[in-house]
Design a protein around this motif. Structure first.
Motif, PDB file in Angstrom:
ATOM      1  N   ALA A 150      -8.220  -0.083  -5.439  1.00  0.00           N
ATOM      2  CA  ALA A 150      -7.800  -1.199  -4.785  1.00  0.00           C
ATOM      3  C   ALA A 150      -8.027  -1.002  -3.242  1.00  0.00           C
ATOM      4  CB  ALA A 150      -6.293  -1.699  -4.954  1.00  0.00           C
ATOM      5  N   SER A 151      -8.137  -1.971  -2.583  1.00  0.00           N
ATOM      6  CA  SER A 151      -8.360  -1.908  -0.994  1.00  0.00           C
ATOM      7  C   SER A 151      -7.894  -3.170  -0.550  1.00  0.00           C
ATOM      8  CB  SER A 151      -9.785  -1.563  -0.665  1.00  0.00           C
ATOM      9  OG  SER A 151     -10.598  -2.696  -1.158  1.00  0.00           O
ATOM     10  N   GLY A 152      -7.303  -2.901   0.942  1.00  0.00           N
ATOM     11  CA  GLY A 152      -6.709  -4.215   1.397  1.00  0.00           C
ATOM     12  C   GLY A 152      -6.561  -3.883   2.818  1.00  0.00           C
ATOM     13  N   PHE A 153      -5.833  -4.757   3.646  1.00  0.00           N
ATOM     14  CA  PHE A 153      -5.430  -4.507   5.143  1.00  0.00           C
ATOM     15  C   PHE A 153      -4.094  -4.090   5.245  1.00  0.00           C
ATOM     16  CE2 PHE A 153      -9.747  -6.773   4.722  1.00  0.00           C
ATOM     17  CZ  PHE A 153     -10.325  -6.019   5.704  1.00  0.00           C
ATOM     18  N   THR A 154      -3.686  -3.561   6.361  1.00  0.00           N
ATOM     19  CA  THR A 154      -2.335  -3.389   6.964  1.00  0.00           C
ATOM     20  C   THR A 154      -1.909  -4.489   7.581  1.00  0.00           C
ATOM     21  OG1 THR A 154      -3.233  -2.160   8.706  1.00  0.00           O
ATOM     22  CG2 THR A 154      -2.587  -0.902   6.849  1.00  0.00           C
ATOM     23  N   GLY A 155      -2.440  -5.673   7.813  1.00  0.00           N
ATOM     24  CA  GLY A 155      -1.992  -6.822   8.533  1.00  0.00           C
ATOM     25  C   GLY A 155      -2.673  -7.717   7.890  1.00  0.00           C
TER      26      GLY A 155
END
Length: 143
Positions: A134-139
């Motif tokens: 999985a991958s995503g953003f911290t904002g």
């Protein structure tokens, strides 16, 4: 062209301030997925069909479960889940598709996740779950 000292100081000061008030860059954060398993859906979740080319085919519903490891130290928002799912004959259950869904929020450290998938009813089990990540953003990413 010659700059006067006050002009040079002003330019330098503006340059420093621009760095201080610039928004933090958001980098893609990788999330490790492990201890994967699945089980059949129950109740209302079990109802469904797979559509392809405008026609509906009977489908089996499964819930994929596992653990996440977020080592970034920050909460990741709306992380995309990628992986490959094969049937008992090593045929892909999701043709030409590796993005399987998303996790709304992944806190720092180890946590759990669930993902609902629909698999055509004619594909035999057991399913094989491979290359999950999985991958995503911290904002929040603004458009």
């Amino acid at each position: 062209m010659r700059f006067r000292i006050p002009t040079l100081v002003l330019i330098t000061l503006l340059w420093i301030i621009s760095w201080a008030i610039a928004p933090a860059a958001l980098a893609l954060t990788q999330i490790r997925l492990f201890d994967l398993s699945y089980h059949e859906c129950t109740g209302d979740l079990a109802q469904g069909a797979v559509t392809s080319g405008g026609s509906a085919m009977p489908a089996n519903c499964f819930i994929v479960t596992g653990k996440t490891e977020n080592s970034s130290g920050k909460t990741v928002i709306n992380a995309d889940i990628y992986g490959r799912i094969y049937d008992a004959n090593d045929e892909p259950t999701m043709q030409n598709r590796t993005r399987l869904g998303s996790i709304e929020e992944v806190p720092p450290g180890i946590s759990t996740f669930e993902l609902r998938i629909s698999v055509p009813a004619n594909q035999p089990t057991p399913l094989k779950l491979q290359q999950f990540k999985a991958s995503g953003f911290t904002g929040k990413v603004r458009r």
